[in-house]
Design an enzyme around this catalytic site. Structure first.
Site, short mmCIF file in Angstrom:
data_model
loop_
_atom_site.label_atom_id
_atom_site.label_comp_id
_atom_site.label_asym_id
_atom_site.label_seq_id
_atom_site.Cartn_x
_atom_site.Cartn_y
_atom_site.Cartn_z
N LEU A 439 0.83 -1.20 0.00
CA LEU A 439 0.00 0.00 0.00
C LEU A 439 0.87 1.25 0.00
CD1 LEU A 439 -2.82 -1.02 2.53
CD2 LEU A 439 -2.70 -1.39 0.06
N GLY A 479 1.60 -9.35 6.21
CA GLY A 479 1.88 -8.58 7.41
C GLY A 479 2.01 -7.11 7.06
N GLY A 480 1.81 -6.25 8.04
CA GLY A 480 1.88 -4.82 7.77
C GLY A 480 0.90 -4.42 6.68
N ASP A 481 1.37 -3.72 5.67
CA ASP A 481 0.50 -3.30 4.56
C ASP A 481 0.85 -4.06 3.27
OD1 ASP A 481 2.94 -2.16 4.14
OD2 ASP A 481 2.19 -0.15 3.69
N GLU A 482 1.36 -5.29 3.42
CA GLU A 482 1.73 -6.10 2.27
C GLU A 482 0.72 -7.23 2.07
OE1 GLU A 482 6.59 -5.64 2.12
OE2 GLU A 482 5.69 -7.42 3.05
#
Length: 562
Positions: A439, A479-482
């Site tokens: 993102l 994970g995170g924005d992946e």
């Protein structure tokens, strides 16, 4: 009949040795420290082939017949024994044989030779059956301990020397014994001294009262009597001798508080032996069939858990086959010929072998079924409802493979699904693709609107991606924005780019959050199978690198791996 005066023919020592080896299942081995060679004579190799239940394996090196860890353990022990000239005795587990493996008892000792060469030799003996018997015995003991702990009555088991073998904690409360006084092999007279000194056996010298009861116990006769406890409660004491090999080996005694039954003048219905008591208090269904497969005992849970009608039990002589036919007729064993199902299951039951299976009934109840043969024929079976346990295990399994925030498959599940997709693609020679998404501007949303807003945004992105791709495709969060999207059955190289273009366009639209409006973008990298790789690691790396190329090109774009 030959007499002692007849001269006996001499039998060669080599033949005698061979007979000893074959009957005793004992083999010979020797180790030459100078060369590191471990030798087995032909007869010993032949015997080893019989032990591992495969003559074709007898020609393999000795180390190949056991797990690597066992070989290392043997080699290390042998090295120490040789260096320090010590005798060796070690039990080893082989990787082959009945029930998953055989067991050998290895013995060895340094051997003096005339030529002065160092040598170490010894024997190996098949102890597989002893180990299997020991395992079965321990399982029975563990089950017995579990059963005794579940009973509401106190239970003690004494051996022929009147020393305590088994017990449950209820006897401490019922009889009023200090917990530290009850331990394995404590003498019967030491335990009954407590109630004797409290006057529970009546007036008189406590020591004399103890001796009288010990003399009675040594008769190993069945007994049943009631007595008053120190606080006025009425105790029912029942004792049953048990034997092995036709000789008395001890006795089992149960202690029950029947005070309430006495007060209301209700008769306490009890079985004639400890097994019946255990069956009635067992936390699950239990049935006992004799050597002729007739129902000998069961508890109410047997009817309830298996949903067996009362009319089935109205038959005077109820057989195992009656239950199996009833189950087959109502579809418990799935589709198929009913008589064939009945014949197969009944024939298997006549083998009287220990077994443990799991079966899911048509109503969804998961049962763990364990059967144990009885001496002289017959078997006892327990049925445990493990439905909730299986559901909990499934929930844990799903949680381990699912992203907690978005509900999407996580990295672990994605790896599994990509491997499966690669196998299918290779078998059908079909293309597939991975889209790696990162993102754009997500950190700004977190910084300006807060982490709660970031979490809500990730959920909406996950829902948007699922709605954008095809039904056959998979969206996962690393994970995170992946995120990663797995595209199946890519019939054209243009499809991944079309889908990536749609995702870029859709995620460029504003997202309405409770904390305010959020605008982000996405950079997408595409890797195709087999053009950009034929393994999961290579494809993910190629897609990741393509995604970074999209970011460097200005973000909000997609790129295909080069």
């Amino acid at each position: 009949m030959p007499t002692q005066s007849v001269q006996r023919a001499e039998w060669p020592a080599s033949d005698q040795l061979e007979l000893i080896q074959r009957i005793g299942r004992i083999g010979y081995w020797e180790f030459l420290p100078d060369s590191g060679e471990l030798r087995l004579p032909p007869l010993s190799r032949e015997l080893l082939g019989c032990i591992v239940d495969s003559p074709s394996l007898a020609g393999l090196p000795f180390c190949d017949l056991m797990p690597e860890g066992e070989w290392r353990r043997f080699a290390a022990t042998l090295k120490i024994a040789v260096e320090q000239r010590l005798p060796l005795e070690l039990e080893l587990r082989l990787a082959h044989g009945l029930d998953g493996g055989a067991s050998l008892l290895m013995r060895g000792t340094p051997v003096a030779t005339g030529d002065g060469a160092a040598r170490y030799a010894g024997t190996f003996q098949d102890v597989s059956s002893e180990r299997r018997a020991e395992t079965t015995r321990q399982e029975v003991i563990n089950q017995l301990h579990a059963l005794l702990a579940s009973l509401r009555v106190g239970v003690t088991v004494f051996d022929q020397d009147l020393r305590l073998l088994f017990w449950n904690q209820q006897i401490c409360e019922i009889i009023g014994l200090p917990r530290e006084a009850v331990y394995k092999y404590v003498r019967f007279e030491d335990l009954i001294r407590y109630p004797a000194e409290r006057g529970e056996y009546g007036p008189g010298d406590p020591a004399q009262l103890v001796r009288e009861r010990v003399d009675l116990a040594r008769r190993f006769e069945p007994h049943r009597f009631e007595r008053l406890a120190r606080d006025g409660r009425v105790l029912l004491v029942e004792g049953y001798p048990f034997g092995l090999g036709g000789e008395v080996s001890g006795f089992i005694t149960t202690y029950s508080d029947i005070t309430d039954q006495k007060r209301v003048e209700e008769k306490l219905l009890r079985q004639n032996n400890v097994l019946s008591t255990i069956i009635e208090h067992f936390p699950g269904a239990i049935s006992l069939f004799d050597a002729d497969l007739r129902l000998a005992a069961h508890n109410d849970q047997f009817k309830q858990l298996l949903e067996l009608p009362e009319t089935l039990f109205e038959k005077a002589d109820l057989h195992f086959e009656d239950f199996i036919r009833y189950n087959a007729q109502r579809g418990e064993y799935g589709q198929g010929d009913i008589e064939q199902q009945v014949a197969t299951i009944v024939d298997r039951a006549r083998n009287f072998k220990p077994h443990k299976i799991e079966r899911v009934r048509p109503n969804g109840t998961a049962l763990e079924i364990r059967g144990m043969p009885l001496p002289g024929g017959g078997f006892v079976t327990i049925y445990i409802d493990v439905t909730e346990r299986r559901r909990a295990e499934e929930r844990i399994r799903v949680m381990a493979l699912q992203d907690a925030l978005t509900g999407l498959p996580n990295r672990l599940k994605l790896n599994e699904m990509v491997e499966q997709a690669l196998e299918r693609a290779a078998a059908g020679r079909q293309a597939m693709a991975l889209l790696f998404l990162d993102l754009d501007g997500f950190k700004k949303v977190n910084d300006s609107l807060g982490h709660d807003a970031g979490d809500e945004l990730l959920k909406q992105v996950a829902a948007t991606l699922n709605a954008t791709v095809r039904q056959t495709d998979i969206v996962a969060r690393l994970g995170g924005d992946e995120f990663v999207i797995l595209l199946h059955d890519v019939v054209s190289d243009k499809i991944p780019g079309t889908i990536a273009e749609g995702i870029v366009r859709t995620l460029a639209q504003p997202f309405a959050l409770r904390q305010g409006e959020a605008r982000i973008g996405v950079s997408v990298g595409i890797a195709l199978y087999p053009q950009h790789g034929n393994t999961r690691e290579v494809l993910l790396k190629a897609a990741d690198e393509a995604m970074y190329a999209a970011k460097q090109a200005g973000r909000g774009a997609w790129r295909r791996a080069s």
